[in-house]
Every structure is written in C-alpha cells, then in structure tokens.
Motif scaffolding. Structure first.
Motif, PDB file in Angstrom:
ATOM      1  N   ASP A   4       2.854  15.979  25.500  1.00  0.00           N
ATOM      2  CA  ASP A   4       1.574  16.347  26.108  1.00  0.00           C
ATOM      3  C   ASP A   4       0.898  17.365  25.197  1.00  0.00           C
ATOM      4  OD1 ASP A   4       1.999  14.736  28.342  1.00  0.00           O
ATOM      5  OD2 ASP A   4       3.199  16.291  29.312  1.00  0.00           O
ATOM      6  N   TYR A   5      -0.343  17.063  24.834  1.00  0.00           N
ATOM      7  CA  TYR A   5      -1.028  17.843  23.791  1.00  0.00           C
ATOM      8  C   TYR A   5      -2.399  18.273  24.274  1.00  0.00           C
ATOM      9  CZ  TYR A   5      -2.966  18.913  19.158  1.00  0.00           C
ATOM     10  OH  TYR A   5      -3.551  19.525  18.085  1.00  0.00           O
ATOM     11  N   LEU A   6      -2.750  19.547  23.962  1.00  0.00           N
ATOM     12  CA  LEU A   6      -4.087  20.080  24.235  1.00  0.00           C
ATOM     13  C   LEU A   6      -4.871  20.050  22.926  1.00  0.00           C
ATOM     14  CD1 LEU A   6      -3.112  23.117  26.469  1.00  0.00           C
ATOM     15  CD2 LEU A   6      -4.494  21.185  27.197  1.00  0.00           C
ATOM     16  N   PRO A   7      -5.738  19.084  22.733  1.00  0.00           N
ATOM     17  CA  PRO A   7      -6.435  18.977  21.443  1.00  0.00           C
ATOM     18  C   PRO A   7      -7.309  20.181  21.126  1.00  0.00           C
ATOM     19  CG  PRO A   7      -6.607  16.934  22.707  1.00  0.00           C
ATOM     20  CD  PRO A   7      -6.034  17.956  23.617  1.00  0.00           C
ATOM     21  N   ALA A   8      -7.960  20.754  22.152  1.00  0.00           N
ATOM     22  CA  ALA A   8      -8.858  21.875  21.881  1.00  0.00           C
ATOM     23  C   ALA A   8      -8.104  23.104  21.416  1.00  0.00           C
ATOM     24  CB  ALA A   8      -9.675  22.192  23.133  1.00  0.00           C
ATOM     25  N   GLU A   9      -6.864  23.283  21.887  1.00  0.00           N
ATOM     26  CA  GLU A   9      -6.072  24.446  21.502  1.00  0.00           C
ATOM     27  C   GLU A   9      -5.025  24.126  20.451  1.00  0.00           C
ATOM     28  OE1 GLU A   9      -4.524  26.612  24.815  1.00  0.00           O
ATOM     29  OE2 GLU A   9      -6.240  26.152  26.104  1.00  0.00           O
ATOM     30  N   GLN A  10      -4.841  22.829  20.184  1.00  0.00           N
ATOM     31  CA  GLN A  10      -3.905  22.369  19.163  1.00  0.00           C
ATOM     32  C   GLN A  10      -2.481  22.850  19.442  1.00  0.00           C
ATOM     33  OE1 GLN A  10      -5.478  23.486  15.335  1.00  0.00           O
ATOM     34  NE2 GLN A  10      -7.181  22.055  15.481  1.00  0.00           N
ATOM     35  N   LEU A  29       2.205  19.206  12.855  1.00  0.00           N
ATOM     36  CA  LEU A  29       1.369  18.008  12.787  1.00  0.00           C
ATOM     37  C   LEU A  29      -0.099  18.337  12.597  1.00  0.00           C
ATOM     38  CD1 LEU A  29       3.035  15.824  15.574  1.00  0.00           C
ATOM     39  CD2 LEU A  29       3.601  16.009  13.145  1.00  0.00           C
ATOM     40  N   ASN A  30      -0.494  19.572  12.925  1.00  0.00           N
ATOM     41  CA  ASN A  30      -1.877  19.982  12.691  1.00  0.00           C
ATOM     42  C   ASN A  30      -2.118  20.394  11.240  1.00  0.00           C
ATOM     43  OD1 ASN A  30      -3.195  19.696  15.260  1.00  0.00           O
ATOM     44  ND2 ASN A  30      -1.919  21.378  15.985  1.00  0.00           N
ATOM     45  N   ARG A  31      -1.060  20.776  10.556  1.00  0.00           N
ATOM     46  CA  ARG A  31      -1.202  21.216   9.168  1.00  0.00           C
ATOM     47  C   ARG A  31       0.083  20.847   8.429  1.00  0.00           C
ATOM     48  NH1 ARG A  31      -0.549  25.730   5.764  1.00  0.00           N
ATOM     49  NH2 ARG A  31      -2.352  26.124   4.427  1.00  0.00           N
ATOM     50  N   MET A  32       0.198  19.570   8.130  1.00  0.00           N
ATOM     51  CA  MET A  32       1.406  19.088   7.489  1.00  0.00           C
ATOM     52  C   MET A  32       1.117  18.788   6.010  1.00  0.00           C
ATOM     53  SD  MET A  32       1.517  15.306   9.222  1.00  0.00           S
ATOM     54  CE  MET A  32       2.858  14.777   8.187  1.00  0.00           C
ATOM     55  N   PHE A  57      -3.519  14.500  13.611  1.00  0.00           N
ATOM     56  CA  PHE A  57      -4.386  14.129  14.726  1.00  0.00           C
ATOM     57  C   PHE A  57      -5.755  13.652  14.223  1.00  0.00           C
ATOM     58  CE2 PHE A  57      -1.276  16.995  16.519  1.00  0.00           C
ATOM     59  CZ  PHE A  57      -0.924  16.353  17.681  1.00  0.00           C
ATOM     60  N   GLU A  58      -6.136  14.086  13.035  1.00  0.00           N
ATOM     61  CA  GLU A  58      -7.393  13.625  12.451  1.00  0.00           C
ATOM     62  C   GLU A  58      -7.192  12.374  11.609  1.00  0.00           C
ATOM     63  OE1 GLU A  58      -8.991  16.871  10.281  1.00  0.00           O
ATOM     64  OE2 GLU A  58      -9.328  18.139  12.048  1.00  0.00           O
ATOM     65  N   GLN A  59      -6.104  12.334  10.857  1.00  0.00           N
ATOM     66  CA  GLN A  59      -5.862  11.225   9.956  1.00  0.00           C
ATOM     67  C   GLN A  59      -5.195  10.045  10.645  1.00  0.00           C
ATOM     68  OE1 GLN A  59      -4.840  12.686   6.200  1.00  0.00           O
ATOM     69  NE2 GLN A  59      -4.093  10.744   5.371  1.00  0.00           N
ATOM     70  N   LYS A  60      -4.612  10.284  11.791  1.00  0.00           N
ATOM     71  CA  LYS A  60      -3.985   9.275  12.635  1.00  0.00           C
ATOM     72  C   LYS A  60      -2.676   8.729  12.074  1.00  0.00           C
ATOM     73  CE  LYS A  60      -7.110   9.464  15.812  1.00  0.00           C
ATOM     74  NZ  LYS A  60      -6.788  10.104  17.114  1.00  0.00           N
ATOM     75  N   ALA A  61      -2.610   8.407  10.781  1.00  0.00           N
ATOM     76  CA  ALA A  61      -1.382   7.839  10.227  1.00  0.00           C
ATOM     77  C   ALA A  61      -1.262   8.214   8.758  1.00  0.00           C
ATOM     78  CB  ALA A  61      -1.352   6.323  10.393  1.00  0.00           C
ATOM     79  N   VAL A  62      -0.043   8.521   8.319  1.00  0.00           N
ATOM     80  CA  VAL A  62       0.244   8.804   6.905  1.00  0.00           C
ATOM     81  C   VAL A  62       1.576   8.150   6.557  1.00  0.00           C
ATOM     82  CG1 VAL A  62      -1.059  10.964   6.757  1.00  0.00           C
ATOM     83  CG2 VAL A  62       1.316  11.004   7.547  1.00  0.00           C
TER      84      VAL A  62
END
Length: 965
Positions: free
Chosen positions: A747-753, A800-803, A831-836
């Motif tokens: 469960d993730y809060l996108p606004a708070e990351q 995952l926000n800054r990998m 979360f922005e790139q979706k897949a790497v």
C-alpha cells in the motif's frame, strides 16, 4: 567569654545536658529611623462569603511592628498611610547594614468582628537608604499561591551618631556624648503627609463598553436571571441597566457607560477598576454574585482625537453583518472555467504540506501556483497582530466568595464581556469634550451560525496506556450540542492524523464556547480525557480582523482552493468599508482604489503560474485589497491541550481551524475535503533472470569451488512476505539462471512517497498500528546448504523512488552504481518509469570495505491494482505465467543436487571428471584379472597335459577320453 578579631564578644554557656548556646554581642550599633509608606493593595483574595474582605496590614521590622487601618468590603484597599518606627537599633557595621539591610515583613489580614482575624498573605520587602524612595509593587503570597500585590516604599534613615551599648563587664563612659545623644532623642521627625498629597492627578473620562455577561453560575441554589453591572474606580461608581432575561439575550440594552474620575497622571498610582455583577432579586435583594479586579488601566489609554476614518459619514450606531444589496457593487461572476482535470495526488494535504515546508509530501503543488496557508504555532487568540481577537471587547472572568481550601484557586462563576477607553479631559472647561469612542457597534441580538470545525492532527500527546501510547478520538461540544467520534478512534499513537470536518449550529452569544476534547479509548474501562481546548466563537465573530473565515490568497471558483465564504470578495470589501467608516472602493478595469491606495491586478499576478480556476478580475482585485488590510488569512492554528486534573501542564497540541458562517448571510461555499490520504494498492513485479560473478563459497565432493545459488527478496515492512527463487545447484563460475518472478503487494501513498503499513505490534493487540516507511526493496544472494545453515553472500537495497539506474551489461555493472554522490540523473523513480531492466551489483561488506558479491539481472515493474487484474502474473513460474511468460531456465546439466540423483552424479560429475581414471582402472583390473586367472590355472593346465601324454601311449587312439582326465 571570648572576643573575636573584629571586636565581637562571644560567650558560651552550658545548660542541661551540655547543650552549647552561642550568641554574638556587638560593642556598638547604629540607630535608624524607618518610614513605611503603605499606599494601596490590589487583587487580594476574598476571605468572606460576600466575595470581599476587610483588609489591614501589619508591618514588622526586627522586634517592632505596626498596623494600618481596616478598610471595609474591598479586595483593593487604599490605606494611604505612613508608619514610622522610631529609634531602631541595628547592631553591627553601618556599611554592612547599607549593603544588606534587614527584611521588612508585611502581613495582610482580614478583620472579622467575630472570631480571629484571618491571614490573607505576606510579602518580604527591602528598605532603601535613599531619600524619598519610589513606590513599587511587591507581590503578596499565601503559601505557594499568589495573593495580590502591595504598593509601598520603605525608607531607612540613619541617625547622626552611633549608639554605644552597655556590655556586662565592659563599662564605657558616655559623658562626652550626652549632648548629642539627647539631641537625637529629643528631635522629632519632620511632619509627614499622606502619599496621595504627593501624587499629581487629573480628571479623566472612563468610557465603558458593557457588552454582556456570559456563563453565569447560580447563586444560593437559584439561577441568575436579572443581572446588572456596577463599575467602581477611584471612588466613583456607575451602574448599568438590568438585563431583562439573561437566558434569551445576555447583552445589555444600553452598552456604553460613562464615568468621570480623578486619577493620578502616573499609571503606577492608578487605582484598579472593580467590576461587580449584581442580581436583582425579589423583595429588593441585590446580592453581589460575581466580581473581578482590573489591575491597571494603562492598556486602555487612548487618544480621543485620533482619526480612524478617511471621511466622516453619518452611520448608524449598529452596523449589521449583512451587507445591504442597494449599496453593493453587484459583480456577476464570469462563466466558470471548464473544470480542469487535476493531476494525480493534488489534494488539500498537498496545500498543507507545502505550507509547513514538507516539500517531499506536496508533490508538484507549488509549481502550479496554487495557494498556501498560514500555519500558526499557537492559538489565534495569542496573535498580537490581531490584538488577540479582543479588539471589540475583552473577556473578564468573574469570581465569587472565599474558597474552601487555602491552596485552591477561587472559582470562576461567569464572564463579563466589555472594554474600557480612558482619556484625560481638557483642563480648560471651554474646550469641547473629546468625541465618544464606542460607535459602529454590531447588532446586539442573537445570531444563529453554522460552524465548521476542521480537526487536522495532534502531536506530543501524553500517553494513557501501558504501552506508552493512547487511542485518541475527538469529541466536540457547543452549548448542549455535541459530536462524539468514538467509533473512529485511532489506535496506538501519540501523533494521530484525524483529517475530519465537523458541522454544528449554534446561537451567539448564548452558545459561544466551542470545546474540542481528545479522549483515550479504553475497551474495558471509562475513556480517559487527554486534554481539551476552548474557543470563544463570539470574539471571532465580533473581531474586526475577519476571524470568522480566513482569506485565501486567490479567488478560485473551482479546483482544490474553491472559495468557501458566504460573501464574495467585493461584498466583503464593501462591508469592511462600512465597519471602518471608509469610502466605498472604486473599481476600474484592471485596478481598484480603496483607502487612497491603488491596487493593480498585474502587481500581484504577473510572474506567477496561470491558475485555471481563477474567478473574475474584479473579485481578485477586491481580495487583494482585503489582504492588504491586515485581516486574518486562511490558516491553521496550533492549540495546546490542557486537562482539568493538571491545568497548568500541557497535554499535547492540536492543529485545527474553525469557520463561522452566520445563517443570515445565506449558504456558505463547499467545505474543504481534508480526509487523510488513503494508500493505494500497488504490486511490484521483480523477475530474477540471471546472476553472474557470484562468490563461490563451497567445495564440491570433488574439491572444486562452487555455490548453490538462490535469491531471496522482500520489501521493508513486509518481512512476512519474503520470497525466494529455486536453487541453481553447482554453479562453478558464479552464473545462475532462474527466470523467477517475485510479486510484492504493498500500500503506497504517492503524494508522500511512502508505504503505509498496518499491523499488530503484539498478538494480544486489539488494533493495528499504522506506520509509514519508504518503499525499499531488498534482494539477497544466498548459498544453499542442506545439512547446515545457508550462507549469506551479498545484497542490494534500493529505494523505489530513487533507485540507481541499472547497467546494460554485466561487464558495466560495478559498485559505482550505488554511489549516492552521483548526479541525480543516475537515479530513477520506478513509480515514474514504471519498468526497468538491467544489471545491479550485490554488495558484501568485510572489514569496512565493500566488494561485489555478485550481479543480478532483473526486471522491475510497478503495476496498479487495476493493471494487476488486467495483466495478471503468477509468482515464480506458476500460473498465470504471463506478462511475460517465463520459460524454464537453461541451466547446465551439472546443476542438480548430487545425493538425490546417483545416476546423474555418476554421469555428469564422476564420469566427466574421472572417466580416464575409470577406463584405466578397468583395463588394469582386466589385466590383473587375466594374470590372476593365469597364475591360478597354469599348474593345473601343465599337469593335465603331462598325464594326457602318458595315458595316450599304451592305448589305442579310440580309447583316449580327455573328459575323464
């Protein structure tokens, strides 16, 4: 008897059981003359049941004491006396006396006709050796409790000649000093006049705004129905009219009272103002049901000639809160803009976090040019810029009678709403009287209002449970109405985030006190109060600073900052001009002129991002002009919570705000949605393709270095959902092939990351505790062991926000990928790139040095709950094995567990490594076997041949039988 070096004689006597008594006898001393100027006291405690006392003061200095006269029925006595102590003898060096003079003790008592006088308080004072000392206020205390103040001064005068004292066994002739000593005794002190004669005074006008009485408690088991007000100051008294029915309207019909009183020019000597509330009962009874003392009128001094208006206009005494339609500039709003689809994650909390400086939680809110709000670190009532919301009237607490306990504070029995204005009258009677001060008063009748209470969050709460936390919930009450939110308590926290809006209706001023209370929920016992805060809604309603609804930064007719007040900015600006008696604003196409100031639209909108939700330009100009008048902005206030059990100890803080809407102005705008952010369900799909350069940690049965590799992974906070691949056995070069999929729901809060985790702390816990952690993935490489614990080889941990961006090939994968000092371009948000997809290094640390323990080739993908249903994927290689489909890995034939497959062990391990050994061994074995057989069979073969020859000779050929031989 012995004599010390400084001339002091010391004698020691023994009494009883050898108990020594030490005393000091001085050879000489000094004579002093003490004058005590006892002027007045204020705010003493009530010792009689009628809420007053009969105080007098006793002044004690060394072995002498004197007392003042008794002043009847007051808590603010004016004694105006000078007490004289003649011929005070003080032993020792006069210089020591001047440096550290003896203390003067002033005790104040209440005189009782029957019974002993009661002690009211004590103060310790220091005398001054200066001539004509200045009066000063001395605190009066009763135990640990403040009991008032005393205005007095004490003058210690040294006589001209020191006195020589007779000491036993040490006679001194005084004949040479007889004349001077007699003169000192015979001279009388100069005549003393009361202190009041030395104080210059002037005639003042005291204007009193007697607005009303609030929360009056019953007196002698009867409710107070017809109260009136009596104000006393400097020997003058004025009385108000009687409130006809305090239950229907507790305001006075005639609000403004006048009093002319002669007061000292210096504020230090000004007498206090005494307010008495009298209940007019049947049979002529008029008991005092409450009183209070205003210690100083200094804060109420004003300049009566100060111009507060631009142009005088005739206005009625009462200005209704409702603006008049015939004088308003009716500006039709433009057609609302087509609602623009807001980007995801923009909500009220983005606005709040942007205002508090928590930029990581507000996303791109500020880049859009949206409003922020003011977050005050204290209550709105404590803000000096808004005059503590007491600009219209102050609230004075009323007290009654004496308390049962000496350490107990007097009980508050009500409140007086009013204000004072004091200014001097001209000495020349021909000069016109200054203008009156209280005008433009609001309507005195009751106002029905809608209130919206926004409860945001609390922090630093006092623990109430054994686990060091509490389960808080909110209870709100105003008048007899209340809202109990017990069902929505927040478990196991000291920093709850409520995010709730409550609506109530109230009638001002009858229901003016809004109470917001936090309780701790308990399952088996009564809920315990954590703390509460009380808000005076009437002060906000009457304040000229517009505290009933804060002004936002922009006028928006849609979007997250939609206008919520009942009146448009232009209407509010016109109402402001009526209340301040100013000229109405003048509107032009791109500017507005108000109070001789010109406000241009381009001055405050140029350079800002274009907000698609803005309303008409005229309304935006009016709002800009309003914000320049120092009104209350859109805000959040931080209010301390207090408990009646510990009234002076803060129990925590509550962030909230209140909007107040009079129903006479119509319906308010839509409320803000401050519901706490709800976490969304996401799925992390992690496909482990291959490993390379993994540390070889074991030895095979043949002595070769190898590892039985597998990969384990989980997300922080979800340790119970650890997953691992199958095992790649007997990896000789550190390569591993898996084609294995991990699926991690979170469960993730996108606004708070951050990830939202709710779990029970203990198995006996009734509720789950909410926690927020960053979305971090941990992957580890292990070596599998069947008969011992598995060996840890290395790991990689990624936010995952800054990998770190992966390497394209294994050769380019190095420790530099994990260097935090690299530029931000080297980091990506999943979360922005979706897949790497790519290679990441796994690290092991030994002796404070990091080395690569292996390299992982992975695909990481973030999908939403809807995408998970539309594009399903199973864990490992289980069904549904799709998106993408994972084939069985192509591992070497030697990749198996040796003791589970003897045939494969012989074929792929022993035969491949030792086949020539086996062949040579077989050849050698066969040779040895033939040699053995030969050695074994050779003697028998030789004997058979010899016997056959011997038998053959005597017999014919047809009689030879080899078989018998």
């Amino acid at each position: 008897m012995s004599r010390s070096d400084d001339g002091k004689s010391v004698s020691t006597l023994s009494f009883g059981v050898n108990r020594p008594t030490i005393s000091c006898i001085f050879d000489y001393g000094s004579r002093y003359h003490l004058r005590c100027y006892i002027y007045q006291a204020r705010d003493l405690i009530a010792m009689d049941k009628d809420s007053f006392s009969d105080p007098y003061a006793i002044v004690s200095f060394l072995h002498q004491s004197q007392k003042t006269v008794v002043v009847k029925n007051t808590l603010n006595p004016l004694w105006d006396q000078t007490l004289i102590f003649y011929e005070i003898e003080i032993f020792g060096d006069p210089q020591n006396v001047a440096d550290v003079p003896p203390n003067i003790v002033v005790e104040i008592y209440d005189h009782d006709t029957y019974g002993a006088d009661e002690f009211m308080g004590r103060c310790i004072c220091k005398p001054s050796l200066e001539r004509s000392p200045r009066l000063s206020w001395h605190p009066v205390a009763r135990g640990n409790r403040k009991a008032g103040e005393l205005l007095a001064a004490f003058e210690l005068i040294q006589r001209e000649k020191p006195a020589v004292h007779h000491l036993p066994g040490f006679e001194v002739t005084l004949k040479s000093h007889v004349d001077k000593v007699l003169i000192c005794h015979l001279l009388s002190p100069p005549p003393l006049i009361p202190v009041s004669f030395l104080i210059s005074s002037r005639l003042f006008t005291l204007q009193i705004l007697a607005w009303g009485l609030r929360n009056l408690k019953s007196y002698q088991l009867a409710s107070i129905t017809y109260p009136s007000l009596q104000v006393e100051c400097g020997g003058q008294m004025v009385q108000s009219c009687v409130i006809k029915n305090v239950r229907k309207n507790p305001n006075f019909d005639v609000c403004v009272l006048f009093m002319e009183v002669r007061l000292p020019k210096e504020a230090l000597y000004c007498p206090p103002v005494i307010i008495k509330v009298i209940d007019n009962r049947q049979f002529g009874r008029k008991p005092v049901v409450g009183q209070c003392t205003i210690r100083s009128l200094e804060e109420f001094y004003c300049d009566p000639y100060r111009e507060e208006t631009d142009t005088p206009e005739e206005q009625p005494d009462e200005v209704s809160l409702t603006p008049r339609d015939d004088v308003l500039i009716d500006i039709d709003d433009k057609e609302p803009l087509i609602p623009v689809q807001e980007e995801e994650f923009i909500d009220w909390w983005s606005k709040f976090y942007a205002s508090t400086g928590e930029r990581e939680k507000c996303g791109g809110y500020l880049e859009k040019g949206f409003d922020t709000l003011k977050v005050y670190e204290t209550e709105l009532e404590n803000m000096e810029e808004f005059e503590r919301l007491s600009d219209f009237c102050h609230t004075f607490k009323l007290y009654r009678g004496r308390t049962q306990d000496a350490n107990e504070d007097p009980s508050v029995v009500g409140e007086f709403k009013g204000l004072f204005k004091m200014y001097p009258l001209p000495d020349d009677p021909r000069v016109p009287v200054p203008p009156r001060q209280f005008h433009q008063l609001p309507a005195k009748g009751p106002q029905e209002c809608l209130i919206r209470i926004y409860i945001i969050r609390a922090f630093d709460l006092q623990p109430k449970d054994s686990n060091g936390k509490c389960d808080p919930y909110v209870k709100i009450s105003v008048g007899k109405k209340s809202i109990n939110d017990q069902d929505n308590y927040i478990p196991c926290t000291l920093e709850p985030v409520f995010g709730k809006m409550f609506e109530l209706t109230c009638t001002l001023p009858l229901e003016k006190d809004l109470k917001v209370t936090l309780y701790d929920y308990d399952l088996l016992s009564k809920d315990e109060k954590i703390g509460e805060t009380v808000i005076d809604l009437e002060n906000r309603f009457l304040s000229k600073f517009g505290a009933r609804c804060g002004l936002p930064q922009t006028y928006c007719i849609s979007g997250p900052n939609q206008w919520r007040d009942q009146l448009r900015p232009s209407q509010l600006l016109h109402l402001f001009s009526l209340q301040r008696n100013c000229k109405a604003p003048i509107y032009k196409p791109d500017r507005v002129i108000f109070r001789e100031q010109e406000y241009v639209l381009s001055e405050f909108e140029d350079g800002k991002p274009r907000n698609p939700h803005l309303g008409a330009p005229e309304e935006r100009l009016a709002l800009y002009a309003l914000r320049k008048q120092g009104l209350v902005p859109e805000h959040v206030e931080t209010r301390p919570l207090y408990s009646p059990l510990q009234p002076e100890i803060e129990q925590g803080k509550l962030q909230m705000w209140v909007d107040l809407f009079p129903k006479s102005l119509g319906l308010p705008g839509p409320p803000f949605n401050i519901t706490p952010r709800r976490a969304k369900r996401f799925f992390l799909r992690c496909i482990i393709w291959n490993t390379k350069d993994v540390i070889l940690d074991d030895l095979s049965i043949t002595g070769e270095k190898m590892s039985d590799i597998y990969v384990k992974g989980w997300m922080i906070g979800h340790e119970e959902n650890k997953q691992k691949t199958d095992v790649h056995y007997r990896s000789m070069g550190g390569e591993g092939n898996f084609n294995w999929r991990f699926v991690f729901p979170f469960d993730y809060l996108p606004a708070e990351q951050v990830c939202h985790i709710a779990k029970k702390e203990h198995f006996w816990s009734l509720d789950k505790t909410d926690n927020k952690v960053p979305p971090q993935l941990i992957l580890q490489i292990w070596d599998n062991d069947k008969f011992s614990f598995d060996d840890y080889l290395g790991s990689v941990q990624m936010d995952l926000n800054r990998m770190p961006a992966p390497a394209k090939t294994a050769e380019k994968c190095s420790l530099n990928l994990l260097d935090e000092t690299l530029s931000s371009d080297r980091f990506v948000s999943l979360f922005e790139q979706k897949a790497v997809k790519g290679w990441w290094p796994c690290v092991v640390e030994a002796e404070e040095k990091k080395t690569i323990a292996g390299k992982l080739e992975m695909t990481l993908e973030i999908v939403t709950e809807q995408e998970q249903e539309e594009r399903p994927a199973g864990m490992g290689r289980d069904e549904p094995n799709m998106n993408p489909k994972l084939e069985d890995p192509k591992r070497p034939e030697t990749s198996f567990l040796w003791f589970t497959s003897p045939y494969k062990t012989m074929k792929y391990i022993l035969w491949r490594r030792f086949k020539w050994v086996f062949l040579i061994a077989v050849v050698v074995f066969i040779l040895l076997l033939f040699i053995g057989i030969f050695i074994y069979a050779f003697p028998v073969r030789s004997l058979n041949k010899f016997c056959a020859v011997y038998i053959y000779k005597p017999h014919p050929p047809h009689t030879l039988f080899w078989g018998n031989l």
